[in-house]
Write an enzyme that holds these catalytic residues in place. Sequence first.
Site, PDB file in Angstrom:
ATOM      1  N   ASP A   1       3.494   3.774   6.930  1.00 27.61           N
ATOM      2  CA  ASP A   1       3.098   3.050   8.090  1.00 27.61           C
ATOM      3  C   ASP A   1       3.502   2.724   8.924  1.00 27.61           C
ATOM      4  OD1 ASP A   1       3.139   0.166   6.416  1.00 27.61           O
ATOM      5  OD2 ASP A   1       1.516  -0.085   8.132  1.00 27.61           O
TER       6      ASP A   1
ATOM      7  N   ARG B   1      -0.418   6.470   7.345  1.00 31.30           N
ATOM      8  CA  ARG B   1      -0.309   6.202   5.822  1.00 31.30           C
ATOM      9  C   ARG B   1      -0.613   7.662   5.633  1.00 31.30           C
ATOM     10  NH1 ARG B   1       0.892   1.776   4.120  1.00 31.30           N
ATOM     11  NH2 ARG B   1      -0.100  -0.480   5.178  1.00 31.30           N
TER      12      ARG B   1
ATOM     13  N   LYS C   1      16.557   3.569   1.742  1.00 26.12           N
ATOM     14  CA  LYS C   1      17.069   3.354   3.720  1.00 26.12           C
ATOM     15  C   LYS C   1      18.021   2.392   3.543  1.00 26.12           C
ATOM     16  CE  LYS C   1      15.305   1.564   7.266  1.00 26.12           C
ATOM     17  NZ  LYS C   1      13.895   1.490   8.603  1.00 26.12           N
TER      18      LYS C   1
ATOM     19  N   ASP D   1       7.390   2.867  -2.474  1.00 28.89           N
ATOM     20  CA  ASP D   1       7.433   4.765  -1.056  1.00 28.89           C
ATOM     21  C   ASP D   1       8.987   4.145  -0.132  1.00 28.89           C
ATOM     22  OD1 ASP D   1       6.053   2.291  -0.479  1.00 28.89           O
ATOM     23  OD2 ASP D   1       6.637   3.197   1.793  1.00 28.89           O
TER      24      ASP D   1
ATOM     25  N   ASP E   1      14.179  -0.777   1.816  1.00 28.12           N
ATOM     26  CA  ASP E   1      14.775  -1.547   3.220  1.00 28.12           C
ATOM     27  C   ASP E   1      15.960  -1.787   2.521  1.00 28.12           C
ATOM     28  OD1 ASP E   1      15.665  -1.305   5.503  1.00 28.12           O
ATOM     29  OD2 ASP E   1      13.218  -1.720   6.266  1.00 28.12           O
TER      30      ASP E   1
ATOM     31  N   PHE F   1      13.059   4.072  11.585  1.00 30.93           N
ATOM     32  CA  PHE F   1      11.509   4.004  11.238  1.00 30.93           C
ATOM     33  C   PHE F   1      10.794   5.118  10.608  1.00 30.93           C
ATOM     34  CE2 PHE F   1       7.659   1.470  11.060  1.00 30.93           C
ATOM     35  CZ  PHE F   1       7.321   0.821  10.606  1.00 30.93           C
TER      36      PHE F   1
ATOM     37  N   LYS G   1       0.426  -1.411   0.123  1.00 33.13           N
ATOM     38  CA  LYS G   1      -0.105  -0.279  -0.265  1.00 33.13           C
ATOM     39  C   LYS G   1       1.265   1.859   0.217  1.00 33.13           C
ATOM     40  CE  LYS G   1      -3.395  -2.219   3.252  1.00 33.13           C
ATOM     41  NZ  LYS G   1      -3.840  -1.817   4.101  1.00 33.13           N
ATOM     42  N   GLY G   2       1.555   1.306   0.676  1.00 29.95           N
ATOM     43  CA  GLY G   2       3.080   2.615   0.867  1.00 29.95           C
ATOM     44  C   GLY G   2       2.672   3.537  -0.343  1.00 29.95           C
TER      45      GLY G   2
HETATM   46  C1  PRP Z   1       7.260  -2.137   2.757  1.00 25.03           C
HETATM   47  C2  PRP Z   1       7.291  -0.921   1.575  1.00 25.03           C
HETATM   48  C3  PRP Z   1       8.563  -1.481   0.401  1.00 25.03           C
HETATM   49  C4  PRP Z   1       9.185  -2.478   1.233  1.00 25.03           C
HETATM   50  C5  PRP Z   1      10.355  -2.409   1.674  1.00 25.03           C
HETATM   51  O1  PRP Z   1       6.244  -2.176   2.259  1.00 25.03           O
HETATM   52  O2  PRP Z   1       6.394   0.255   1.331  1.00 25.03           O
HETATM   53  O3  PRP Z   1       7.672  -2.175  -0.715  1.00 25.03           O
HETATM   54  O4  PRP Z   1       8.017  -2.765   2.885  1.00 25.03           O
HETATM   55  O5  PRP Z   1      10.675  -3.454   2.071  1.00 25.03           O
HETATM   56  P1  PRP Z   1      12.476  -3.930   1.817  1.00 25.03           P
HETATM   57  O6  PRP Z   1      13.197  -3.283   1.196  1.00 25.03           O
HETATM   58  O7  PRP Z   1      12.484  -4.292   3.277  1.00 25.03           O
HETATM   59  O8  PRP Z   1      11.614  -5.381   1.275  1.00 25.03           O
HETATM   60  P2  PRP Z   1       5.097  -3.046   3.527  1.00 25.03           P
HETATM   61  O9  PRP Z   1       5.533  -5.076   3.298  1.00 25.03           O
HETATM   62  O10 PRP Z   1       5.677  -2.295   4.855  1.00 25.03           O
HETATM   63  O11 PRP Z   1       3.516  -2.508   2.683  1.00 25.03           O
HETATM   64  P3  PRP Z   1       3.355  -1.830   3.021  1.00 25.03           P
HETATM   65  O12 PRP Z   1       3.256  -0.174   1.971  1.00 25.03           O
HETATM   66  O13 PRP Z   1       1.465  -1.991   2.543  1.00 25.03           O
HETATM   67  O14 PRP Z   1       2.655  -1.017   3.736  1.00 25.03           O
END
Ligand code: PRP
Length: 173
Positions: free
Chosen positions: A158, A164, A130, A99, A102, A151, A42-43
């Site tokens: 979120d 969000r 990040k 978004d 990580d 964070f 969703k991010g």
């Molecule tokens: C978050 C963010 C990225 C992903 C990055 O999504 O939106 O898509 O994590 O993490 P990574 O580089 O460690 O793989 P999340 O899975 O939290 O879902 P969301 O977007 O619905 O919040």
Amino acid sequence: MTEMQQKILFSEEAIHQKVQEIAAAISQRYPEGEIVLVGILKGAFVFTADLARAIDRPCRIDFVRISSYGSGTESSGKLNITLDVTLDIADKHVILVDDIVDTGLTIADYKKVLEQRGPKTLEICALIDKTGRREKAVDIDYSGFQIEDGFVVGYGLDCDEQYRNLRCVSVLE
Ligand code: PRP
């Protein structure tokens, strides 16, 4: 759970400016034809919407739902595709929009999935790079901000589904 404090990291104005810069770079990179933006839910819903409206090129827009995190703040490192691309991306200029990158696991693994479908080009655009916990190398073609750790929430990001809708990006402390 201990109450967490929010500290603004990137203001609404700074984000707006950055989105315009990225959109200008994309518009310049693709002088003709259509671009397919694939936002990762969703991010990336806020970033994708703003970016799409700032790009001066015809765009098709799709969203995918991929999760790699549990409900906490640590990455599980597991890619789970619950909604895949519905547009035909074969022979198209595709930009995967997220978004935040990580560990890099989500986008690196999903990029490989999309590569199998024969896009003409496939690039990655992330608002926040990040770097501190990167596990898979990711070539981010367009990145807005780079942070080492923390964070972050807001502008689509979120913490347990909260924050969000913040217009800025804040760090939880
Ligand atoms: C978050 C963010 C990225 C992903 C990055 O999504 O939106 O898509 O994590 O993490 P990574 O580089 O460690 O793989 P999340 O899975 O939290 O879902 P969301 O977007 O619905 O919040």
